[in-house]
Write a protein that holds these residues in place. Structure first.
Motif, PDB file in Angstrom:
ATOM      1  N   PHE A   1       0.832  -1.199   0.000  1.00 25.76           N
ATOM      2  CA  PHE A   1       0.000   0.000   0.000  1.00 25.76           C
ATOM      3  C   PHE A   1       0.867   1.250   0.000  1.00 25.76           C
ATOM      4  CE2 PHE A   1      -2.008  -3.452   2.337  1.00 25.76           C
ATOM      5  CZ  PHE A   1      -3.244  -3.565   1.686  1.00 25.76           C
ATOM      6  N   THR A   2       0.298   2.343  -0.485  1.00 24.76           N
ATOM      7  CA  THR A   2       0.951   3.639  -0.374  1.00 24.76           C
ATOM      8  C   THR A   2       0.447   4.318   0.896  1.00 24.76           C
ATOM      9  OG1 THR A   2      -0.762   4.877  -1.555  1.00 24.76           O
ATOM     10  CG2 THR A   2       0.943   3.804  -2.887  1.00 24.76           C
ATOM     11  N   TYR A   3       0.938   5.524   1.143  1.00 22.12           N
ATOM     12  CA  TYR A   3       0.552   6.260   2.339  1.00 22.12           C
ATOM     13  C   TYR A   3      -0.802   6.959   2.182  1.00 22.12           C
ATOM     14  CZ  TYR A   3       4.972   5.518   4.764  1.00 22.12           C
ATOM     15  OH  TYR A   3       6.030   4.955   5.430  1.00 22.12           O
ATOM     16  N   GLU A   4      -1.519   6.642   1.109  1.00 21.91           N
ATOM     17  CA  GLU A   4      -2.856   7.204   0.900  1.00 21.91           C
ATOM     18  C   GLU A   4      -3.943   6.138   0.922  1.00 21.91           C
ATOM     19  OE1 GLU A   4      -0.258   8.100  -1.393  1.00 21.91           O
ATOM     20  OE2 GLU A   4       0.170   9.716   0.025  1.00 21.91           O
ATOM     21  N   ASP A   5      -3.585   4.878   1.155  1.00 23.77           N
ATOM     22  CA  ASP A   5      -4.523   3.760   0.986  1.00 23.77           C
ATOM     23  C   ASP A   5      -5.178   3.315   2.294  1.00 23.77           C
ATOM     24  OD1 ASP A   5      -3.924   3.697  -1.712  1.00 23.77           O
ATOM     25  OD2 ASP A   5      -2.358   2.185  -1.492  1.00 23.77           O
ATOM     26  N   LYS A   6      -5.701   4.245   3.038  1.00 23.49           N
ATOM     27  CA  LYS A   6      -6.225   3.905   4.366  1.00 23.49           C
ATOM     28  C   LYS A   6      -7.354   2.872   4.309  1.00 23.49           C
ATOM     29  CE  LYS A   6      -8.497   5.891   8.343  1.00 23.49           C
ATOM     30  NZ  LYS A   6      -9.676   6.721   8.507  1.00 23.49           N
ATOM     31  N   LYS A   7      -8.317   3.069   3.454  1.00 27.11           N
ATOM     32  CA  LYS A   7      -9.449   2.152   3.374  1.00 27.11           C
ATOM     33  C   LYS A   7      -8.991   0.745   3.003  1.00 27.11           C
ATOM     34  CE  LYS A   7     -13.978   1.596   1.169  1.00 27.11           C
ATOM     35  NZ  LYS A   7     -14.949   2.179   0.196  1.00 27.11           N
ATOM     36  N   ALA A   8      -8.066   0.651   2.047  1.00 33.00           N
ATOM     37  CA  ALA A   8      -7.555  -0.652   1.611  1.00 33.00           C
ATOM     38  C   ALA A   8      -6.728  -1.318   2.698  1.00 33.00           C
ATOM     39  CB  ALA A   8      -6.721  -0.486   0.338  1.00 33.00           C
ATOM     40  N   ILE A   9      -5.989  -0.522   3.465  1.00 34.67           N
ATOM     41  CA  ILE A   9      -5.185  -1.060   4.564  1.00 34.67           C
ATOM     42  C   ILE A   9      -6.100  -1.691   5.611  1.00 34.67           C
ATOM     43  CG2 ILE A   9      -3.739  -0.408   6.536  1.00 34.67           C
ATOM     44  CD1 ILE A   9      -2.397   1.662   4.679  1.00 34.67           C
ATOM     45  N   LYS A  10      -7.155  -0.993   5.996  1.00 36.53           N
ATOM     46  CA  LYS A  10      -8.086  -1.524   6.989  1.00 36.53           C
ATOM     47  C   LYS A  10      -8.743  -2.815   6.495  1.00 36.53           C
ATOM     48  CE  LYS A  10     -10.817   1.187   9.302  1.00 36.53           C
ATOM     49  NZ  LYS A  10     -11.820   2.216   9.661  1.00 36.53           N
ATOM     50  N   SER A  11      -9.093  -2.820   5.222  1.00 35.69           N
ATOM     51  CA  SER A  11      -9.742  -4.004   4.651  1.00 35.69           C
ATOM     52  C   SER A  11      -8.808  -5.205   4.666  1.00 35.69           C
ATOM     53  CB  SER A  11     -10.190  -3.700   3.219  1.00 35.69           C
ATOM     54  OG  SER A  11     -10.764  -4.844   2.615  1.00 35.69           O
ATOM     55  N   TYR A  12      -7.543  -4.981   4.313  1.00 40.23           N
ATOM     56  CA  TYR A  12      -6.579  -6.084   4.278  1.00 40.23           C
ATOM     57  C   TYR A  12      -6.323  -6.639   5.684  1.00 40.23           C
ATOM     58  CZ  TYR A  12      -2.356  -8.745   3.213  1.00 40.23           C
ATOM     59  OH  TYR A  12      -1.428  -9.751   3.086  1.00 40.23           O
ATOM     60  N   ILE A  13      -6.186  -5.746   6.653  1.00 42.81           N
ATOM     61  CA  ILE A  13      -5.965  -6.193   8.033  1.00 42.81           C
ATOM     62  C   ILE A  13      -7.143  -7.048   8.509  1.00 42.81           C
ATOM     63  CG2 ILE A  13      -5.746  -5.433  10.432  1.00 42.81           C
ATOM     64  CD1 ILE A  13      -4.214  -2.984   9.380  1.00 42.81           C
ATOM     65  N   MET A  14      -8.356  -6.635   8.179  1.00 43.12           N
ATOM     66  CA  MET A  14      -9.526  -7.401   8.603  1.00 43.12           C
ATOM     67  C   MET A  14      -9.608  -8.748   7.868  1.00 43.12           C
ATOM     68  SD  MET A  14     -10.853  -5.955  11.110  1.00 43.12           S
ATOM     69  CE  MET A  14     -12.281  -7.055  11.269  1.00 43.12           C
ATOM     70  N   ASP A  15      -9.142  -8.791   6.628  1.00 43.73           N
ATOM     71  CA  ASP A  15      -9.095 -10.074   5.910  1.00 43.73           C
ATOM     72  C   ASP A  15      -8.169 -11.044   6.639  1.00 43.73           C
ATOM     73  OD1 ASP A  15     -10.844  -9.286   3.977  1.00 43.73           O
ATOM     74  OD2 ASP A  15      -9.313  -8.778   2.484  1.00 43.73           O
ATOM     75  N   LYS A  16      -7.020 -10.551   7.059  1.00 40.51           N
ATOM     76  CA  LYS A  16      -6.062 -11.406   7.759  1.00 40.51           C
ATOM     77  C   LYS A  16      -6.560 -11.759   9.162  1.00 40.51           C
ATOM     78  CE  LYS A  16      -4.334 -11.473   4.250  1.00 40.51           C
ATOM     79  NZ  LYS A  16      -4.405 -12.718   3.479  1.00 40.51           N
ATOM     80  N   PHE A  17      -7.313 -10.851   9.736  1.00 37.36           N
ATOM     81  CA  PHE A  17      -7.909 -11.137  11.035  1.00 37.36           C
ATOM     82  C   PHE A  17      -8.928 -12.271  10.903  1.00 37.36           C
ATOM     83  CE2 PHE A  17     -11.015  -9.901  14.489  1.00 37.36           C
ATOM     84  CZ  PHE A  17     -10.190 -10.298  15.547  1.00 37.36           C
ATOM     85  N   SER A  18      -9.678 -12.284   9.828  1.00 35.47           N
ATOM     86  CA  SER A  18     -10.641 -13.371   9.575  1.00 35.47           C
ATOM     87  C   SER A  18      -9.903 -14.693   9.386  1.00 35.47           C
ATOM     88  CB  SER A  18     -11.472 -13.053   8.327  1.00 35.47           C
ATOM     89  OG  SER A  18     -12.264 -11.905   8.525  1.00 35.47           O
ATOM     90  N   ASP A  19      -8.767 -14.651   8.679  1.00 36.88           N
ATOM     91  CA  ASP A  19      -7.960 -15.863   8.499  1.00 36.88           C
ATOM     92  C   ASP A  19      -7.465 -16.391   9.842  1.00 36.88           C
ATOM     93  OD1 ASP A  19      -8.294 -15.670   5.796  1.00 36.88           O
ATOM     94  OD2 ASP A  19      -6.347 -14.748   5.408  1.00 36.88           O
ATOM     95  N   TYR A  20      -7.131 -15.462  10.723  1.00 31.16           N
ATOM     96  CA  TYR A  20      -6.677 -15.850  12.064  1.00 31.16           C
ATOM     97  C   TYR A  20      -7.754 -16.652  12.786  1.00 31.16           C
ATOM     98  CZ  TYR A  20      -6.443 -15.009  17.116  1.00 31.16           C
ATOM     99  OH  TYR A  20      -6.496 -15.137  18.481  1.00 31.16           O
ATOM    100  N   PHE A  21      -8.987 -16.220  12.687  1.00 27.70           N
ATOM    101  CA  PHE A  21     -10.080 -16.912  13.359  1.00 27.70           C
ATOM    102  C   PHE A  21     -10.353 -18.287  12.754  1.00 27.70           C
ATOM    103  CE2 PHE A  21     -11.637 -13.038  15.581  1.00 27.70           C
ATOM    104  CZ  PHE A  21     -11.847 -13.627  16.820  1.00 27.70           C
ATOM    105  N   THR A  22     -10.182 -18.421  11.463  1.00 30.63           N
ATOM    106  CA  THR A  22     -10.453 -19.707  10.804  1.00 30.63           C
ATOM    107  C   THR A  22      -9.238 -20.624  10.808  1.00 30.63           C
ATOM    108  OG1 THR A  22      -9.867 -18.765   8.640  1.00 30.63           O
ATOM    109  CG2 THR A  22     -12.184 -18.676   9.308  1.00 30.63           C
ATOM    110  N   GLY A  23      -8.100 -20.088  11.267  1.00 33.14           N
ATOM    111  CA  GLY A  23      -6.876 -20.901  11.298  1.00 33.14           C
ATOM    112  C   GLY A  23      -6.261 -21.087   9.945  1.00 33.14           C
TER     113      GLY A  23
END
Length: 445
Positions: free
Chosen positions: A393-415
């Motif tokens: 991401f660039t330093y302007e991609d706030k919405k995309a950054i949040k979305s990616y973190i939540m995707d990985k957070f979902s992966d964490y829950f599913t293992g």
């Protein structure tokens, strides 16, 4: 008459002399590159001898690396470190500067003074005093042992002046390895250099690039930059990784610190690498999702600037944050294996597009997803995309950054681990050494 043990040992291999400032017990990324090359070079018919400073003062030390340097033929050349006597007067400020912890926004008068001294009186750097005595010492050694190839690696770029002096006096092949750029490197802007000194740096850079038989860089961006300054052959050999050891004993202790959804940054985090867009995103996620707030933790292994810590506190992230401090490389590798999401950051400027942090390649070896934030057209980002090891991401991609973190957070829950890295074998230290060996033997492009 007794046989020279060095000549006897190296009789069946091509003899190469490597001159480096960083060597165990030095810690940090600067020591890794050639320590690993030296490890594998004998497998490719090359016997390395390594010249290192005796009495060097390293900003970080890592005793765990000392065993990797055992058995290597070393030449110790005494060095006088200016920081030794400067630190007597300004201990705290000198320590921070040597670690790269520069206060960009509000430097004190003492910090400005020390930077100006460093920038204008030590050209190209504070190890310039090591050049003449080491050149004299190595000239005798090269002649006595019939060494045909000399490799210098920098920073510090004064080490290249040793190679240039030896090239002028002896019939050798000289290879100059640049782990970082020279005059375009970011921190030069913080040293209050005069116009005369800047011109001197440019002149030295052109002289080195025009004299070396081969130039090696760690990025294509730097290679392209140097290509405008010289017609000499330029080769790109990145930094690399070695496979992680499975389940070391120390992992059990570290696992206790890394429970939950852990985002991990390894290495020094300087004030310029301070992505407020990420800190703000994480702060918002802790407020928007109770499950994220419950499971999330942010870990730093390495030095962190006070400016970064202040912004983390401003965004209310201090209660989620653990500062582990500097740790030895063997321990760091365990952390990166356990981190759920690995953080790679670079300064948001054109000058840093060609910077590829060494930790990137060990991140790849961990097979954990990477979240990278840096400038547009960042070469490290291209590697992450090519290997499908994470997202950039660039330093302007706030919405995309949040979305990616939540995707990985979902992966964490599913293992699950949605990252399926491809093509990372070319960054294995042995594969990179094979590429280097072809250049040394004169068979590589």
């Amino acid at each position: 008459m007794e046989r020279d043990p060095l000549n006897q040992t190296l009789s069946t291999h091509k003899k190469v002399l490597i001159v480096t400032y960083y060597w165990p017990p030095a810690g940090g990324p600067g020591v890794q590159r050639w320590l690993k090359f030296v490890k594998y070079l004998p497998e490719f018919g090359i016997s390395p001898v390594v010249c290192i400073p005796k009495g060097a003062i390293y900003p970080m030390e890592d005793s765990s690396l000392c065993s990797e340097g055992e058995g290597v033929h070393l030449i110790n050349s005494p060095i006088s470190e200016p920081s030794r006597w400067i630190s007597w007067l300004f201990k705290k400020q000198t320590s921070q500067l040597r670690k790269g912890m520069i206060n960009e926004k509000n430097p004190s008068v003492i910090e400005k003074f020390l930077r100006a001294i460093r920038g204008n009186f030590f050209v190209p750097d504070a190890r310039i005093g090591w050049v003449k005595p080491t050149t004299a010492l190595l000239k005798e050694h090269i002649q006595a042992h019939g060494i045909e190839t000399v490799i210098t690696t920098g920073p510090p770029h004064s080490v290249h002046l040793i190679g240039m002096a030896l090239k002028k006096e002896l019939d050798i092949c000289w290879m100059a390895d640049f782990r970082d750029p020279w005059t375009s490197i970011g921190y030069h802007q913080s040293l209050f250099m005069s116009a005369f000194v800047k011109k001197k740096h440019k002149k030295l850079e052109r002289h080195v690039l025009g004299t070396a038989d081969h130039i090696i860089t760690t990025s294509h961006t730097t290679a392209k930059e140097f290509g405008l300054l010289t017609d000499q052959p330029i080769h790109v050999i990145t930094n690399g990784f070695e496979p992680l050891v499975e389940k070391p004993k120390a992992q059990l202790d570290i696992e206790q610190h890394m429970k939950g959804f852990s985002i991990l940054h390894i290495g020094s985090l300087l004030s310029k690498r301070n992505p407020e867009i990420l800190w703000k995103s994480l702060s918002e996620l802790t407020q928007e999702h109770s499950s994220f707030k419950r499971e999330f933790s942010l870990h730093f292994v390495g030095e962190v600037s006070e400016q970064v810590k202040a912004r983390l506190s401003f965004y209310g992230l201090e209660k989620f944050t653990v500062y582990h401090g500097y740790m030895g490389h063997s321990t760091v590798r365990i952390f990166q294996k356990l981190g759920r999401l690995l953080l790679l950051l670079e300064v948001n400027s054109k000058q840093h597009r060609g910077i590829i942090p060494g930790k990137l390649f060990e991140y790849l070896a961990s097979e954990n997803p990477i979240i990278a934030i840096g400038p547009q057209q960042w070469e490290a980002g291209s590697i992450i995309k090519e290997t499908q090891a994470g997202n950039v991401f660039t330093y302007e991609d706030k919405k995309a950054i949040k979305s990616y973190i939540m995707d990985k957070f979902s992966d964490y829950f599913t293992g699950e681990n949605s990252v399926k890295s491809t093509g990372i074998e070319r960054f294995h230290r042995k594969a990179l050494t094979a590429k280097l060996s072809k250049i040394i033997h004169g068979t590589g492009n």
